[in-house]
Each structure stands twice: as C-alpha cells, then as structure tokens.
Design a protein around this motif. Structure first.
Motif, mmCIF file in Angstrom:
data_model
loop_
_atom_site.group_PDB
_atom_site.id
_atom_site.type_symbol
_atom_site.label_atom_id
_atom_site.label_comp_id
_atom_site.label_asym_id
_atom_site.label_seq_id
_atom_site.Cartn_x
_atom_site.Cartn_y
_atom_site.Cartn_z
ATOM 1 N N GLN A 184 0.828 -1.206 0.000
ATOM 2 C CA GLN A 184 0.000 0.000 0.000
ATOM 3 C C GLN A 184 0.862 1.256 0.000
ATOM 4 O O GLN A 184 0.537 2.244 -0.662
ATOM 5 C CB GLN A 184 -0.929 -0.003 1.221
ATOM 6 N N MET A 185 1.980 1.203 0.723
ATOM 7 C CA MET A 185 2.877 2.356 0.741
ATOM 8 C C MET A 185 3.494 2.578 -0.633
ATOM 9 O O MET A 185 3.696 3.718 -1.063
ATOM 10 C CB MET A 185 3.979 2.150 1.786
ATOM 11 N N THR A 187 2.077 2.180 -3.379
ATOM 12 C CA THR A 187 1.096 2.847 -4.239
ATOM 13 C C THR A 187 0.916 4.314 -3.891
ATOM 14 O O THR A 187 0.145 5.011 -4.549
ATOM 15 C CB THR A 187 -0.264 2.132 -4.147
ATOM 16 N N ASN A 189 0.282 5.413 -0.514
ATOM 17 C CA ASN A 189 -0.453 5.605 0.734
ATOM 18 C C ASN A 189 0.534 5.660 1.900
ATOM 19 O O ASN A 189 0.825 4.653 2.544
ATOM 20 C CB ASN A 189 -1.456 4.475 0.935
ATOM 21 N N ALA A 191 0.083 7.240 4.646
ATOM 22 C CA ALA A 191 -0.610 7.426 5.922
ATOM 23 C C ALA A 191 -0.885 6.104 6.629
ATOM 24 O O ALA A 191 -1.427 6.104 7.737
ATOM 25 C CB ALA A 191 -1.931 8.169 5.700
ATOM 26 N N ILE A 192 -0.518 4.977 6.010
ATOM 27 C CA ILE A 192 -0.815 3.684 6.605
ATOM 28 C C ILE A 192 0.033 3.453 7.850
ATOM 29 O O ILE A 192 1.200 3.812 7.902
ATOM 30 C CB ILE A 192 -0.588 2.556 5.576
ATOM 31 N N GLN A 217 6.302 10.307 5.192
ATOM 32 C CA GLN A 217 5.196 11.257 5.038
ATOM 33 C C GLN A 217 5.685 12.690 5.225
ATOM 34 O O GLN A 217 5.288 13.601 4.493
ATOM 35 C CB GLN A 217 4.096 10.927 6.043
#
Length: 442
Positions: A184-185, A187, A189, A191-192, A217
C-alpha cells in the motif's frame, strides 16, 4: 510455492532438524553401546547364566527351566555324546563342544556380526559330560523395539509438525501485515500505520515500519512544500519581468521611466540567478557528492577578510563592528566555510538597525573553537526559532523578498556545518538581538 511459503519452510526445517537429531543420537548411542559391550558378549553372558542355573538344579527339572526360556525366544537342549542333535546341527559343528574340557560358552554356528539369531553351546555343565545348546532368537524383540522407535519418531514428527504449523502462524501473520502495508505504501499511501500490541522483535519491526512511514510522510510533505515554494519563488520574478517588458514593449511605460523599470527587471534576474545558485548548491550538498577539500588554514584571518569585504554594506548603515579574534587554525573546506561566514555576516548586517553594533567573537579551548556572530537588531520570535533553518522559511517574508532573500541561505549554512561535523546554535531575545554560534571541533 514451497520456496515462497515461509510457513512451509519453517515446518520442513523442523522435520529435517528432528530427523538429523535422531540419526545423530542413534549413531552416538550405538557408538557408546558398542564400546561398552558387544551383542556377542551379551549372547555369551546369557548362555553362561543359564548354564549356571542348570548346574544348580536337579537334572529332572532342567526341561521345566528350558520350557520357561521359550517364553523369551530362547530354546535349549542338553545333549551328550551320541544323542540326537537339535536345531539341524551337524556332528562337525558340535564336535568342538563335546571334545573340550573347558566350561566357557562358545558359538557353534558360523554367523558373524550383530545377527539376532545365534547358536551357543556350554560344554560340561555337570560331571556327566552333558553340554547345553541354546538357540537365541531376538528377532521379534528387535522388531518390537524398531516398531516402537518408528512409531515414536512418527509421533514426534506429526505432533511437532502440527505444533510448529500453529506456531508459524504467529510468525507469518505479522509478516503478511508488513507485506500488505508495504504494498500500500508503494502505491503512495504513506498514511498507513500498523496496529499491534506485540512486545517482541516483530513489535519492534512494526514500530520501525510506522516510524519509517511517518518520516516518509514528512519528507513527502517537505517535497510538496519545496516544489510549491520553488514554483512560487521562480514565478514571482518571472511575472514581474514579463509584465514590465510587455509594458515597455507596448509603450505603456513612458521612455523617461524605462531605466527605472529596467533596473527592477535587472534586480529580478539577479534574484532568479541567486535562487538557481542556491538550489544547485543545496542539491549538490544533499547528494553527498559535493566537492569537499579540507585544508588547514587560519580561521581568524578568514573571518577578518569576510568582514572587510562586507565593509561597504555595514558602513552604509553606519554599523559598528567589534572583533575579538584569536589566532587559530582549523581543517575544513575553505570555500564552503567562506560561504557560511558571508551568509551569517550579511544577515547580521541586513537585520541590524542603523548605528547598531555587530560582534564577531572567537572562543578557543582544547576541544573546539566557538564563533559567535551577534547583531542587536530585531530579534527572531521564539516561535520561529525552530524553523529558521528550514528551506524557504522566512521570518519576515515581505522584507526578505524585498531584500532579495529566498529563505535558502540558512539551510545551506546548516548543511555545510553538518558536512564538517560541526554544530550551529541560535539565541534571540528582545533587547539583546540575535546570536549565531558555530562550534568547530579541533
């Protein structure tokens, strides 16, 4: 699939370790047992004990004892010379037993090695010339032991594999969580975050992942802010240049004012040039491949020269410069530190009021040299102090832009100081002004 499955690798590794451990333990056990007593010695010892028992009892009860031994897979016959031979023995095989006067047990078959079936004779078990022949068959006993060992091994493998399969769930689940979060990171994201209550190494790994995500981030936000600030800083002078050149071209500005607006255009181009120079210098310093040529030189002479070069600036504002310089040599990149002193002294001049005092004081001890550059102008608000080394950060944005500033000077100073493993501190208070202190290890 097997190579990619961590759980299967753990289970198979466990099985291999158990098998290797059992093989080694059996080998070591067999080695020690063979050193202690061989199987042939066991056969002879048992036969000798049976012969002793038969000597001690009445001849009429010998058959009863021999019948009892059959329960333990031991068959026996007491023979004399001329009597029928048991166990399909030949006269030649029994002859050494009947002709000897010794009473020690002997093997009367031709088998060698750890054979579980052996024929053993004991001559002269009594004074009548009788001899004992025993047939010991431990095949069934050995099969039972082997079956027991095999069943035990299979039980250990099955139960152990089941338990390690369950235990591997404890290992694999956090890894899957980390893999999913990493994808997910990837892609975008950032904030995960991983929620967990583990206190072991997996907990530390997840905490490290969360910390990495937080830092990424922050970096991503800094990048966005940097791009936004650079775009603004570039767009502002370009807009001015385009507007004034278009106004001159269209005749909106009268000829007598052309020089005035051409001067503004010239200043804006200088501002763009300075911005590009600072951006290139920062990019070079960030890449950690910036040319770095440390040499030994006199720091006090460098400070004195920088102040003399800036004399037109501080005399224009009627500033008083107080110097306390001590002869001291340092090893550093001369050009990079030249930029540091120029930036700090020019800032001190820029933010000083007329008739103020600027102090440049050196302090030297056995460990380091400390350079204090102080101006008595407007102080930096306490809330702004933590951010003055951030890129494009300006305490008084309107004034800085009017003076050609872009908020990159102190960022470059900080980078150069850190490149030399030095430190820079700043203190600012109302009535006392601002003091920058650079500490250079000796």
């Amino acid at each position: 699939m097997f190579k990619k499955s961590l759980r299967m690798q753990i289970v198979v590794s466990f099985i291999v370790i158990v098998l290797i451990s059992l093989i080694i333990s059996f080998g070591i056990g067999r080695l020690f047992s063979e050193k202690k007593v061989s199987i042939e010695e066991k056969f002879l010892s048992v036969t000798s004990d049976v012969a002793t028992i038969l000597r001690l009892i009445e001849p009429g009860t010998r058959d009863t004892v021999l019948d009892i031994l059959t329960n333990y897979n031991v068959q026996g016959e007491v023979i004399q010379e001329g009597s029928p031979l048991p166990f399909s023995l030949t006269d030649d095989e029994v002859a050494p037993l009947l002709r000897t006067k010794a009473t020690k047990p002997m093997f009367i078959d031709n088998s060698e090695g750890p054979n579980p079936v052996r024929l053993i004779g004991v001559p002269n078990i009594d004074h009548s010339g009788s001899s004992l022949i025993l047939k010991m068959d431990f095949t069934v006993l050995l099969e039972i032991i082997q079956h027991t060992l095999i069943i035990g091994l299979l039980t250990v493998l099955f139960v152990g594999s089941l338990l390690i399969l369950l235990a591997s769930h404890y290992i694999v689940v956090p890894v899957k969580k980390l893999t999913k979060a990493a994808k997910q990171m990837a892609t975008g994201n950032l904030a995960i975050r991983l929620q967990h209550n583990k206190k072991d190494e997996f907990g530390e790994l997840m905490d490290s992942f969360n910390h990495m995500a937080s830092e990424l981030q922050k970096i991503d936000k800094m990048r966005d802010d940097f791009v936004s600030n650079v775009s603004h800083e570039i767009q502002s002078p370009i807009t001015s240049i385009r507007g004034f050149t278009l106004a001159i071209k269209d005749g909106i500005i009268p000829p007598e004012r052309h020089n005035e607006h051409l001067e503004i255009i010239y200043q804006e181009t200088l501002r763009l040039s300075k911005l590009s120079e600072h951006l290139l210098r920062l990019a070079s310093l960030d890449s950690e491949h910036h040319p770095y040529h440390p040499v030994k030189y006199r720091l006090d002479e460098q400070l004195r020269r920088v102040i003399l070069v800036a004399e037109p600036l501080w005399t224009k504002k009627n500033l008083h410069v107080e110097l306390v310089l001590i002869a001291c040599s340092i090893k550093a990149d001369h050009d990079l530190f030249e930029h540091v002193w120029q930036n700090l002294i020019h800032n001190a001049i820029k933010y000083s009021h007329e008739d103020n005092v600027i102090e440049v004081i050196m302090e030297v001890n056995d460990l380091a040299v400390h350079v204090h550059i102080t101006n008595t102008g407007k102080e930096i608000p306490e809330g702004d102090l933590p951010y003055i080394f951030d890129r494009f950060y300006m305490v008084d944005k309107a004034r800085s832009q009017s003076d050609g500033g872009n908020g990159l000077g102190l960022s470059i100073v900080k980078k150069i100081v850190e490149l030399h493993c030095c430190t820079i501190d700043v203190k600012s208070s109302e009535g006392e002004g601002t003091c920058f202190t650079i500490s250079i290890p000796l």
